[in-house]
Design a protein around this motif. Sequence first.
Motif, PDB file in Angstrom:
ATOM      1  N   CYS A 170      18.968 -21.944  31.912  1.00  0.00           N
ATOM      2  CA  CYS A 170      18.346 -22.074  33.239  1.00  0.00           C
ATOM      3  C   CYS A 170      19.164 -22.986  34.157  1.00  0.00           C
ATOM      4  O   CYS A 170      18.800 -23.202  35.302  1.00  0.00           O
ATOM      5  N   GLU A 171      20.233 -23.556  33.633  1.00  0.00           N
ATOM      6  CA  GLU A 171      21.103 -24.488  34.365  1.00  0.00           C
ATOM      7  C   GLU A 171      20.417 -25.826  34.646  1.00  0.00           C
ATOM      8  O   GLU A 171      20.896 -26.637  35.433  1.00  0.00           O
ATOM      9  N   GLY A 172      19.304 -26.048  33.976  1.00  0.00           N
ATOM     10  CA  GLY A 172      18.598 -27.322  34.135  1.00  0.00           C
ATOM     11  C   GLY A 172      19.390 -28.498  33.589  1.00  0.00           C
ATOM     12  O   GLY A 172      19.259 -29.624  34.071  1.00  0.00           O
ATOM     13  N   CYS A 173      20.212 -28.243  32.583  1.00  0.00           N
ATOM     14  CA  CYS A 173      21.014 -29.338  32.022  1.00  0.00           C
ATOM     15  C   CYS A 173      22.006 -29.844  33.058  1.00  0.00           C
ATOM     16  O   CYS A 173      22.198 -31.048  33.213  1.00  0.00           O
ATOM     17  N   ALA A 213      19.789 -28.118  24.733  1.00  0.00           N
ATOM     18  CA  ALA A 213      19.280 -27.389  23.565  1.00  0.00           C
ATOM     19  C   ALA A 213      19.853 -25.987  23.429  1.00  0.00           C
ATOM     20  O   ALA A 213      20.131 -25.527  22.321  1.00  0.00           O
ATOM     21  N   CYS A 214      20.048 -25.289  24.551  1.00  0.00           N
ATOM     22  CA  CYS A 214      20.568 -23.912  24.452  1.00  0.00           C
ATOM     23  C   CYS A 214      21.936 -23.917  23.787  1.00  0.00           C
ATOM     24  O   CYS A 214      22.223 -23.105  22.912  1.00  0.00           O
ATOM     25  N   GLY A 250      18.761 -31.960  23.833  1.00  0.00           N
ATOM     26  CA  GLY A 250      17.537 -31.997  24.631  1.00  0.00           C
ATOM     27  C   GLY A 250      17.454 -30.865  25.627  1.00  0.00           C
ATOM     28  O   GLY A 250      18.429 -30.196  25.926  1.00  0.00           O
ATOM     29  N   CYS A 251      16.250 -30.630  26.122  1.00  0.00           N
ATOM     30  CA  CYS A 251      15.998 -29.545  27.070  1.00  0.00           C
ATOM     31  C   CYS A 251      15.133 -30.080  28.212  1.00  0.00           C
ATOM     32  O   CYS A 251      13.934 -29.962  28.176  1.00  0.00           O
TER      33      CYS A 251
HETATM   34  S1  SF4 Z   1      18.608 -26.594  27.328  1.00  0.00           S
HETATM   35 FE1  SF4 Z   1      16.773 -26.340  28.583  1.00  0.00          FE
HETATM   36  S2  SF4 Z   1      17.324 -27.200  30.570  1.00  0.00           S
HETATM   37 FE2  SF4 Z   1      19.251 -26.788  29.463  1.00  0.00          FE
HETATM   38  S3  SF4 Z   1      19.869 -24.727  30.075  1.00  0.00           S
HETATM   39 FE3  SF4 Z   1      18.677 -24.521  28.204  1.00  0.00          FE
HETATM   40  S4  SF4 Z   1      16.578 -24.121  28.916  1.00  0.00           S
HETATM   41 FE4  SF4 Z   1      17.707 -24.970  30.664  1.00  0.00          FE
END
Ligand code: SF4
Length: 246
Positions: free
Chosen positions: A13-16, A84-85, A135-136
């Motif tokens: 999701c590019e949240g990282c 996490a991904c 982590g996520c």
């Molecule tokens: S680890 Fe979580 S925040 Fe990061 S890309 Fe994956 S789903 Fe998104």
Amino acid sequence: MKPKVAFFDFTGCEGCQLDALNLDGDEVVDLLNAVDIVNFREVMTERDDNYDIAFIEGSITRDSEITRLQKIREQAKIVVALGACACIGGINCLKNHLDMEQALEIVYGKDAKYYDTIPARPADAVVKVDHYVRGCPPVTSELVKVIKALVQGKNPNIPNYPVCVECKMAGNVCVFEQGKTCLGPITRAGCNAICVTSGRHCWGCRGLVDDPNTDSAKDILKKYGLSVEQVMEKLKIYDTFVEVLK
Ligand code: SF4
Ligand code: SF4
Ligand code: SF4
């Protein structure tokens, strides 16, 4: 010469990466004094394919991503899985319970024929990964800690004990006492048990601690009258490793 750092996104999701931008002013200045960021699609248009440290965000879910990651590995002296991904496969691995054709159809419907997919996997299933920021999304301070250690040529010191330790230190009441389930006993700490402190439970986004005490985790489930299957159903969002409780 400052090390050149590049960030790459794969399936996620590019949240990282967004979270990496959450550094406060002083941290940004410190970081930019220590490294040159040469590739970071979310924040800059310039890009340079000459880099020393590559951060990989997202899991690998297409054949073309395998080739791309292998090329990054050839260039980078150090490869770091970010989130996490990339570290454990993450949420994308939920589709691994399905036939891949079926997964494509659920997501893309009649347009499924235009897409391709393979079972989701973490970065280290494809190339050697040197370090992990878990982590996520990851805790931003841990990302800074890892970058600082790498710049100094040191190994980042990441906790290798279960989330339960930090949870107890935070003074939380164990969610098992409230009839809920939790993966804290086998998940690697480093997040200060933030989910439990915020009124939820641990889903295991930081992946397994080394040598998890699965016997003890099973004893806890037994004590509270829970079966492994019940827990797996509730916690399968990162189920790449709930399997160890089987
Ligand atoms: S680890 Fe979580 S925040 Fe990061 S890309 Fe994956 S789903 Fe998104
Ligand atoms: S099982 Fe979960 S809620 Fe209980 S102490 Fe461990 S981390 Fe905290
Ligand atoms: S408590 Fe568990 S799910 Fe929440 S951030 Fe920490 S490791 Fe991840």
